[in-house]
Design a protein around this motif. Structure first.
Motif, PDB file in Angstrom:
ATOM      1  N   LEU A 147       0.832  -1.209   0.000  1.00 31.40           N
ATOM      2  CA  LEU A 147       0.000   0.000   0.000  1.00 31.40           C
ATOM      3  C   LEU A 147       0.864   1.257   0.000  1.00 31.40           C
ATOM      4  CD1 LEU A 147      -2.802  -1.124   2.459  1.00 31.40           C
ATOM      5  CD2 LEU A 147      -3.115  -0.528   0.041  1.00 31.40           C
ATOM      6  N   LEU A 148       1.980   1.223   0.706  1.00 34.31           N
ATOM      7  CA  LEU A 148       2.904   2.362   0.708  1.00 34.31           C
ATOM      8  C   LEU A 148       3.424   2.622  -0.703  1.00 34.31           C
ATOM      9  CD1 LEU A 148       4.642   4.518   2.106  1.00 34.31           C
ATOM     10  CD2 LEU A 148       6.307   2.703   2.619  1.00 34.31           C
ATOM     11  N   LYS A 149       3.828   1.565  -1.378  1.00 34.47           N
ATOM     12  CA  LYS A 149       4.325   1.704  -2.752  1.00 34.47           C
ATOM     13  C   LYS A 149       3.231   2.261  -3.668  1.00 34.47           C
ATOM     14  CE  LYS A 149       6.365  -1.012  -6.474  1.00 34.47           C
ATOM     15  NZ  LYS A 149       7.779  -0.879  -6.645  1.00 34.47           N
ATOM     16  N   LEU A 150       2.009   1.733  -3.540  1.00 27.56           N
ATOM     17  CA  LEU A 150       0.885   2.216  -4.351  1.00 27.56           C
ATOM     18  C   LEU A 150       0.556   3.669  -4.024  1.00 27.56           C
ATOM     19  CD1 LEU A 150      -1.447   1.706  -6.356  1.00 27.56           C
ATOM     20  CD2 LEU A 150      -2.777   0.831  -4.403  1.00 27.56           C
ATOM     21  N   ALA A 151       0.551   4.005  -2.738  1.00 23.34           N
ATOM     22  CA  ALA A 151       0.237   5.376  -2.328  1.00 23.34           C
ATOM     23  C   ALA A 151       1.254   6.359  -2.885  1.00 23.34           C
ATOM     24  CB  ALA A 151       0.192   5.469  -0.803  1.00 23.34           C
ATOM     25  N   LYS A 152       2.533   6.011  -2.812  1.00 20.84           N
ATOM     26  CA  LYS A 152       3.566   6.899  -3.348  1.00 20.84           C
ATOM     27  C   LYS A 152       3.386   7.089  -4.849  1.00 20.84           C
ATOM     28  CE  LYS A 152       7.782   6.310  -1.577  1.00 20.84           C
ATOM     29  NZ  LYS A 152       8.970   5.659  -0.983  1.00 20.84           N
ATOM     30  N   GLU A 153       3.045   6.018  -5.536  1.00 19.20           N
ATOM     31  CA  GLU A 153       2.789   6.120  -6.975  1.00 19.20           C
ATOM     32  C   GLU A 153       1.602   7.051  -7.243  1.00 19.20           C
ATOM     33  OE1 GLU A 153       1.101   3.089 -10.296  1.00 19.20           O
ATOM     34  OE2 GLU A 153       2.740   2.317  -9.057  1.00 19.20           O
ATOM     35  N   CYS A 154       0.535   6.900  -6.480  1.00 17.48           N
ATOM     36  CA  CYS A 154      -0.662   7.730  -6.669  1.00 17.48           C
ATOM     37  C   CYS A 154      -0.432   9.186  -6.263  1.00 17.48           C
ATOM     38  CB  CYS A 154      -1.832   7.146  -5.882  1.00 17.48           C
ATOM     39  SG  CYS A 154      -2.409   5.561  -6.517  1.00 17.48           S
ATOM     40  N   LEU A 155       0.529   9.413  -5.380  1.00 14.14           N
ATOM     41  CA  LEU A 155       0.868  10.777  -4.962  1.00 14.14           C
ATOM     42  C   LEU A 155       1.999  11.371  -5.806  1.00 14.14           C
ATOM     43  CD1 LEU A 155       0.790  10.209  -1.097  1.00 14.14           C
ATOM     44  CD2 LEU A 155      -0.853  11.574  -2.425  1.00 14.14           C
ATOM     45  N   SER A 156       2.428  10.624  -6.814  1.00 16.23           N
ATOM     46  CA  SER A 156       3.530  11.046  -7.695  1.00 16.23           C
ATOM     47  C   SER A 156       4.835  11.252  -6.936  1.00 16.23           C
ATOM     48  CB  SER A 156       3.158  12.312  -8.473  1.00 16.23           C
ATOM     49  OG  SER A 156       2.026  12.086  -9.276  1.00 16.23           O
ATOM     50  N   ILE A 157       5.104  10.344  -5.989  1.00 16.71           N
ATOM     51  CA  ILE A 157       6.346  10.359  -5.231  1.00 16.71           C
ATOM     52  C   ILE A 157       7.213   9.214  -5.753  1.00 16.71           C
ATOM     53  CG2 ILE A 157       7.403  10.054  -2.956  1.00 16.71           C
ATOM     54  CD1 ILE A 157       4.825  11.218  -1.755  1.00 16.71           C
ATOM     55  N   VAL A 158       8.441   9.524  -6.058  1.00 17.53           N
ATOM     56  CA  VAL A 158       9.371   8.518  -6.556  1.00 17.53           C
ATOM     57  C   VAL A 158       9.523   7.426  -5.501  1.00 17.53           C
ATOM     58  CG1 VAL A 158      11.749   8.126  -7.326  1.00 17.53           C
ATOM     59  CG2 VAL A 158      10.598  10.265  -7.893  1.00 17.53           C
ATOM     60  N   ASP A 159       9.468   6.177  -5.950  1.00 15.39           N
ATOM     61  CA  ASP A 159       9.515   5.036  -5.036  1.00 15.39           C
ATOM     62  C   ASP A 159      10.758   5.037  -4.156  1.00 15.39           C
ATOM     63  OD1 ASP A 159       8.388   2.595  -4.012  1.00 15.39           O
ATOM     64  OD2 ASP A 159       9.924   1.512  -5.145  1.00 15.39           O
ATOM     65  N   SER A 160      11.879   5.513  -4.675  1.00 18.49           N
ATOM     66  CA  SER A 160      13.129   5.504  -3.912  1.00 18.49           C
ATOM     67  C   SER A 160      13.177   6.586  -2.827  1.00 18.49           C
ATOM     68  CB  SER A 160      14.327   5.656  -4.847  1.00 18.49           C
ATOM     69  OG  SER A 160      14.237   6.874  -5.564  1.00 18.49           O
ATOM     70  N   SER A 161      12.279   7.563  -2.894  1.00 16.05           N
ATOM     71  CA  SER A 161      12.233   8.614  -1.881  1.00 16.05           C
ATOM     72  C   SER A 161      11.555   8.075  -0.618  1.00 16.05           C
ATOM     73  CB  SER A 161      11.463   9.825  -2.402  1.00 16.05           C
ATOM     74  OG  SER A 161      11.287  10.772  -1.370  1.00 16.05           O
ATOM     75  N   THR A 162      12.184   8.291   0.523  1.00 13.89           N
ATOM     76  CA  THR A 162      11.626   7.788   1.777  1.00 13.89           C
ATOM     77  C   THR A 162      11.244   8.909   2.746  1.00 13.89           C
ATOM     78  OG1 THR A 162      13.847   7.581   2.716  1.00 13.89           O
ATOM     79  CG2 THR A 162      12.924   5.623   1.618  1.00 13.89           C
TER      80      THR A 162
END
Length: 106
Positions: free
Chosen positions: A8-23
């Protein structure tokens, strides 16, 4: 449910247009995921049994979008309306309701 939270974190970051590698925002997003799950469970929606269901995932993502960051207030209000609409769908569908445990000692 740890693996599910990570998905869900990975999906949420994608939906928020946040690069997956950004933490940088992972803690905030994870907190919102857990808050959404708690809200759904409070309404007796079986999240664990339907965590891979698109309606459940969509509802969690909409919750996150409504509460994440300092975005456009009009969009946040629209996301909250969509979240509440999804909640109604989930609440009134027997498929998504937590099963009542039968007390065998009764």
């Amino acid at each position: 449910m740890g693996e599910s939270i990570q998905k869900l974190l990975k999906l949420a970051k994608e939906c928020l247009s946040i690069v997956d590698s950004s933490t940088l925002k992972d803690k905030e997003i994870t907190m919102l995921i857990q808050s959404a799950i708690s809200d759904l469970e409070r309404l007796k929606i079986d999240v664990k049994g339907h965590i891979e269901d698109d309606l459940v995932k969509n509802t969690i993502i909409i919750y996150i979008k409504a509460h994440f960051g300092d975005g456009d207030m009009d969009k946040r209000i629209e996301y909250l309306k969509r979240y509440k609409a999804n909640l109604r769908e989930l609440q009134f569908s027997e498929e998504y309701q937590m099963k009542k445990e039968v007390d065998s000692n009764a």
